[in-house]
Write an enzyme that holds these catalytic residues in place. Sequence first.
Site, PDB file in Angstrom:
ATOM      1  N   GLN A   1      50.620  37.353  41.558  1.00  0.00           N
ATOM      2  CA  GLN A   1      49.415  37.370  40.739  1.00  0.00           C
ATOM      3  C   GLN A   1      49.606  38.025  39.372  1.00  0.00           C
ATOM      4  O   GLN A   1      50.188  39.099  39.245  1.00  0.00           O
ATOM      5  CB  GLN A   1      48.282  38.065  41.509  1.00  0.00           C
ATOM      6  CG  GLN A   1      47.858  37.277  42.729  1.00  0.00           C
ATOM      7  CD  GLN A   1      46.644  37.843  43.443  1.00  0.00           C
ATOM      8  OE1 GLN A   1      46.459  37.614  44.629  1.00  0.00           O
ATOM      9  NE2 GLN A   1      45.790  38.575  42.740  1.00  0.00           N
TER      10      GLN A   1
ATOM     11  N   CYS B   1      39.824  34.724  42.420  1.00  0.00           N
ATOM     12  CA  CYS B   1      40.698  33.784  41.712  1.00  0.00           C
ATOM     13  C   CYS B   1      41.764  33.167  42.609  1.00  0.00           C
ATOM     14  O   CYS B   1      41.986  31.951  42.584  1.00  0.00           O
ATOM     15  CB  CYS B   1      41.347  34.484  40.516  1.00  0.00           C
ATOM     16  SG  CYS B   1      41.934  36.148  40.860  1.00  0.00           S
TER      17      CYS B   1
ATOM     18  N   HIS C   1      48.114  32.827  38.277  1.00  0.00           N
ATOM     19  CA  HIS C   1      48.556  33.207  39.613  1.00  0.00           C
ATOM     20  C   HIS C   1      49.393  32.086  40.233  1.00  0.00           C
ATOM     21  O   HIS C   1      49.080  30.900  40.065  1.00  0.00           O
ATOM     22  CB  HIS C   1      47.367  33.468  40.530  1.00  0.00           C
ATOM     23  CG  HIS C   1      46.563  34.686  40.175  1.00  0.00           C
ATOM     24  ND1 HIS C   1      46.970  35.621  39.254  1.00  0.00           N
ATOM     25  CD2 HIS C   1      45.363  35.126  40.653  1.00  0.00           C
ATOM     26  CE1 HIS C   1      46.049  36.584  39.177  1.00  0.00           C
ATOM     27  NE2 HIS C   1      45.069  36.306  40.010  1.00  0.00           N
TER      28      HIS C   1
ATOM     29  N   THR D   1      31.861  40.638  26.540  1.00  0.00           N
ATOM     30  CA  THR D   1      32.929  41.214  25.721  1.00  0.00           C
ATOM     31  C   THR D   1      34.190  41.491  26.526  1.00  0.00           C
ATOM     32  O   THR D   1      35.193  41.926  25.966  1.00  0.00           O
ATOM     33  CB  THR D   1      32.457  42.522  25.051  1.00  0.00           C
ATOM     34  OG1 THR D   1      32.029  43.443  26.079  1.00  0.00           O
ATOM     35  CG2 THR D   1      31.307  42.266  24.100  1.00  0.00           C
TER      36      THR D   1
ATOM     37  N   GLY E   1      44.543  39.399  36.137  1.00  0.00           N
ATOM     38  CA  GLY E   1      43.559  39.511  37.211  1.00  0.00           C
ATOM     39  C   GLY E   1      43.028  40.919  37.381  1.00  0.00           C
ATOM     40  O   GLY E   1      41.954  41.120  37.929  1.00  0.00           O
TER      41      GLY E   1
END
Length: 330
Positions: free
Chosen positions: A153, A126, A234, A9, A157
């Site tokens: 970024q 990432c 990013h 979720t 994130g």
Amino acid sequence: MRVAVVGATGLVGSVMLRVLEERNFPVDELIPAASEKSVGKTVKFKGKDVKVCSVAEAVKRKPSVAIFSAGSTASKEWAPIFAEVGTTVIDNSSCWRMYPEIPLVVPEVNAHVLKPEYKIIANPNCSTIQLVVAINPLHLKYHIKRIVISTYQSVTGTGVKAVNQLFAERKGEEADMVYPHPIDLNCLPHGGSFLDNGYTTEEQKLIDETRKIIGDQKIMVSPTVVRVPVIGGHSESVNVEFENDFDIKDVVEILSKSPGIVVQDEPATNLYPMPRFAEGKDEVFVGRIRRDESQPRSLNLWVVADNLRKGAATNAVQIAEYLNSKGWLQ
């Protein structure tokens, strides 16, 4: 093929479901799992509502693979429990990345380290994923000596609360502050928490994970992580010093032919990678390719990717695809 998504979720979990569906991963039974407060909710998968269960219930159903995006605490507790029942865990948190016995994998770079007996596999950070996809093909030919990287970024994130902070500030509303300062119309040189050496945890990840994935502890990495008011992905300004000299045309050709990379480098037409065009895509986009004229054997690159997809969900699903192609998923 039973596939569990732990943290289904959440922001990344919802993208994982989308990527599994888009890439037609062979899911016979989806097992979306989340914290107790989300149990009983439903998620959409292939046009159907699927009920969210507890993580404990997901273990009982013995999935073939469990893709985690529920944070380090949940991964530390539950990944070994899944592994004990024969499930292969692909974990998106930072929990397992630097354990020597746990593979840290970007399929385009080091899928060869995977073995059928591995039951916990770490998905890198990432910003690291897009970096190594872009630089590893060049490392194989020219051998990287040093990397200087500054990141720009996306707030995604940090999570949905950071996105909410950005848009609340943009509307002039009172925001639930995830960051120590406003993020709209601002740049924060602060990713994660500060370490004793003055670097942040996000910066240290770039150092440690890059070396582990590429398989060279001698590579020097000097990172600065910056959070910017962007949601699409990013961006990274990357300066690479090689041991051997290169030709720019060869660099462009190598990058153009490397899996997972799209070269966008036509200054005359203002074509270069940007997060608003990388959003929703699985590739790593590379542009502004030019020699560093201040330093021998050095190259400048601009690297952009959707951090929720290639930087998280897509990379994890690609690992699962590789394992399945080898017949290693029960």
